[in-house]
Design a protein around this motif. Structure first.
Motif, mmCIF file in Angstrom:
data_model
loop_
_atom_site.group_PDB
_atom_site.id
_atom_site.type_symbol
_atom_site.label_atom_id
_atom_site.label_comp_id
_atom_site.label_asym_id
_atom_site.label_seq_id
_atom_site.Cartn_x
_atom_site.Cartn_y
_atom_site.Cartn_z
ATOM 1 N N GLN A 166 0.822 -1.234 0.164
ATOM 2 C CA GLN A 166 0.078 0.087 0.035
ATOM 3 C C GLN A 166 0.937 1.433 0.113
ATOM 4 O O GLN A 166 0.146 2.311 -0.068
ATOM 5 C CB GLN A 166 -0.981 0.008 1.268
ATOM 6 N N SER A 167 2.284 0.984 0.098
ATOM 7 C CA SER A 167 3.000 2.421 0.196
ATOM 8 C C SER A 167 3.211 2.927 -1.067
ATOM 9 O O SER A 167 3.410 2.259 -1.985
ATOM 10 C CB SER A 167 4.263 1.620 0.788
ATOM 11 N N ARG A 168 3.425 4.230 -0.782
ATOM 12 C CA ARG A 168 3.896 4.976 -2.202
ATOM 13 C C ARG A 168 5.176 5.484 -1.986
ATOM 14 O O ARG A 168 6.476 5.065 -2.827
ATOM 15 C CB ARG A 168 3.091 6.264 -2.389
ATOM 16 N N PRO A 214 8.455 4.117 7.425
ATOM 17 C CA PRO A 214 7.455 5.211 7.508
ATOM 18 C C PRO A 214 7.603 5.769 9.145
ATOM 19 O O PRO A 214 7.518 4.949 10.017
ATOM 20 C CB PRO A 214 6.363 4.660 7.160
ATOM 21 N N PHE A 215 7.575 7.048 9.317
ATOM 22 C CA PHE A 215 7.643 7.415 10.562
ATOM 23 C C PHE A 215 5.896 7.403 11.319
ATOM 24 O O PHE A 215 5.002 7.611 10.623
ATOM 25 C CB PHE A 215 7.738 8.937 10.558
ATOM 26 N N TYR A 216 6.033 6.400 12.223
ATOM 27 C CA TYR A 216 4.568 5.978 12.936
ATOM 28 C C TYR A 216 4.533 6.474 14.386
ATOM 29 O O TYR A 216 5.647 6.116 15.117
ATOM 30 C CB TYR A 216 4.521 4.507 12.846
ATOM 31 N N THR A 276 13.596 7.884 6.891
ATOM 32 C CA THR A 276 12.447 7.873 7.395
ATOM 33 C C THR A 276 11.366 8.849 6.448
ATOM 34 O O THR A 276 11.963 9.684 5.885
ATOM 35 C CB THR A 276 11.748 8.113 8.727
ATOM 36 N N THR A 277 10.268 8.577 6.285
ATOM 37 C CA THR A 277 9.157 9.287 5.637
ATOM 38 C C THR A 277 8.164 9.809 6.401
ATOM 39 O O THR A 277 7.772 9.132 7.189
ATOM 40 C CB THR A 277 8.473 8.621 4.244
ATOM 41 N N THR A 278 7.457 11.016 6.281
ATOM 42 C CA THR A 278 6.707 11.521 7.166
ATOM 43 C C THR A 278 5.340 12.081 6.459
ATOM 44 O O THR A 278 5.567 12.457 5.220
ATOM 45 C CB THR A 278 7.290 12.943 8.112
ATOM 46 N N CYS A 312 6.859 21.651 10.306
ATOM 47 C CA CYS A 312 5.950 21.150 11.871
ATOM 48 C C CYS A 312 6.970 20.494 12.841
ATOM 49 O O CYS A 312 6.695 20.411 13.930
ATOM 50 C CB CYS A 312 4.809 20.681 11.749
ATOM 51 N N TYR A 313 8.188 20.085 12.360
ATOM 52 C CA TYR A 313 9.054 19.525 13.111
ATOM 53 C C TYR A 313 10.142 20.552 13.494
ATOM 54 O O TYR A 313 11.511 20.389 13.009
ATOM 55 C CB TYR A 313 9.761 18.181 12.347
ATOM 56 N N ARG A 314 9.960 21.318 14.443
ATOM 57 C CA ARG A 314 10.798 22.224 14.883
ATOM 58 C C ARG A 314 10.340 22.968 16.009
ATOM 59 O O ARG A 314 9.013 22.768 16.391
ATOM 60 C CB ARG A 314 11.084 23.332 13.947
HETATM 61 C C1 LIG Z 1 -0.014 4.674 12.483
HETATM 62 C C2 LIG Z 1 0.516 5.767 11.629
HETATM 63 C C3 LIG Z 1 1.176 6.420 12.250
HETATM 64 C C4 LIG Z 1 1.729 7.777 11.809
HETATM 65 N N1 LIG Z 1 2.570 8.662 12.492
HETATM 66 C C5 LIG Z 1 3.199 9.604 11.948
HETATM 67 C C6 LIG Z 1 3.823 10.554 12.737
HETATM 68 O O1 LIG Z 1 3.960 10.459 13.940
HETATM 69 N N2 LIG Z 1 4.335 11.471 12.105
HETATM 70 C C7 LIG Z 1 4.138 11.957 11.044
HETATM 71 O O2 LIG Z 1 4.720 12.641 10.228
HETATM 72 N N3 LIG Z 1 3.473 10.977 10.076
HETATM 73 C C8 LIG Z 1 2.888 10.004 10.726
HETATM 74 N N4 LIG Z 1 2.172 9.076 9.941
HETATM 75 C C9 LIG Z 1 2.069 9.230 8.377
HETATM 76 C C10 LIG Z 1 3.221 7.931 7.824
HETATM 77 O O3 LIG Z 1 4.434 8.575 8.164
HETATM 78 C C11 LIG Z 1 3.012 8.367 6.112
HETATM 79 O O4 LIG Z 1 1.704 8.087 5.850
HETATM 80 C C12 LIG Z 1 4.063 7.300 5.614
HETATM 81 O O5 LIG Z 1 5.457 8.017 5.833
HETATM 82 C C13 LIG Z 1 3.757 7.263 4.191
HETATM 83 O O6 LIG Z 1 4.720 6.471 3.438
HETATM 84 P P1 LIG Z 1 4.323 5.019 2.645
HETATM 85 O O7 LIG Z 1 3.846 5.803 1.399
HETATM 86 O O8 LIG Z 1 5.502 4.541 2.275
HETATM 87 O O9 LIG Z 1 3.265 4.421 3.562
HETATM 88 C C14 LIG Z 1 1.549 8.004 10.386
HETATM 89 C C15 LIG Z 1 0.795 7.103 9.633
HETATM 90 C C16 LIG Z 1 0.155 5.973 10.186
HETATM 91 C C17 LIG Z 1 -0.398 4.708 9.545
#
Ligand SMILES: Cc1cc2nc3c(=O)[nH]c(=O)nc-3n(C[C@H](O)[C@H](O)[C@H](O)COP(=O)(O)O)c2cc1C
Length: 179
Positions: free
Chosen positions: A14-16, A65-67, A105-107, A113-115
């Motif tokens: 499902q990732s992009r 991915p940043f979770y 990591t990807t956010t 907003c990260y500051r």
């Molecule tokens: C469970 C979950 C927690 C997440 N937590 C954060 C977060 O703490 N900070 C943020 O910037 N994005 C957060 N996100 C957004 C993801 O980082 C973003 O959807 C992901 O990097 C997309 O990458 P992908 O296309 O490889 O899935 C979160 C998404 C999910 C599903």
């Protein structure tokens, strides 16, 4: 330099963003890429095998991915299981001395907003401190992180562009990354 990328995305299909990064890395035959979730469907980690693989590489990149301001849970389990007392830290635990570690990591959040004063108050580097200290306690060198912000709004071209920079970044010598 032998580079291993451990990609930890709970649902790579499902990732992009992660997919775009891996697509680019696949063009580099000298980078060993692994899909942590695919390799461990039952979450049982073969510790000896992982430790052997760590020994075979000079630089290890953890891509996720940043979770919730951290890494996905299987990667946390990987740290818990693989970085063992007497091997990675503690008396005689110097097997990772000289290894370089990096986070990619990807956010969803924007860079702004990260500051301090921004929506998330802290930088990504600040959020990553527990992983940084884990790896430095294990005698590793922690290199600057590679971050792609706001990937949820990125076009395919944006992601492809970021992915090219990513490949360059993770292959850069330490002196280029730390100055
Ligand atoms: C469970 C979950 C927690 C997440 N937590 C954060 C977060 O703490 N900070 C943020 O910037 N994005 C957060 N996100 C957004 C993801 O980082 C973003 O959807 C992901 O990097 C997309 O990458 P992908 O296309 O490889 O899935 C979160 C998404 C999910 C599903």
């Amino acid at each position: 330099m032998n580079i291993m990328v451990i990609a930890a995305h709970p649902d790579l299909h499902q990732s992009r963003a992660s997919k775009a990064l891996i697509r680019e890395l696949n063009k580099h035959a000298d980078i060993h890429i692994r899909d942590l979730y695919l390799e461990h469907p039952t979450w049982q980690i073969d510790v000896k095998k992982e430790q052997r693989m760590l020994l075979q590489h000079d630089r290890i990149v953890f891509q996720f991915p940043f979770y919730w301001f951290s890494c996905p849970p299987l990667l946390k389990k990987w740290f818990d299981d693989v970085l063992t007392f007497g091997w990675a830290y503690g008396p005689g635990g110097e097997k990772l001395l000289g290894k370089e570690f990096m986070i990619a990591t990807t956010t969803g959040g924007t860079e702004a907003c990260y500051r301090s004063g921004g929506e998330n108050t802290y930088t990504i580097s600040e959020f990553l401190r527990s992983i940084e200290r884990t790896l430095t306690k294990c005698n590793g060198t922690f290199l600057p992180a590679f971050v792609v912000y706001r990937v949820t709004q990125a076009t395919d071209a944006d992601l492809a562009n970021a992915a090219e920079k990513y490949a360059e970044f993770i292959k850069a010598p330490r002196e280029v990354l730390i100055h």
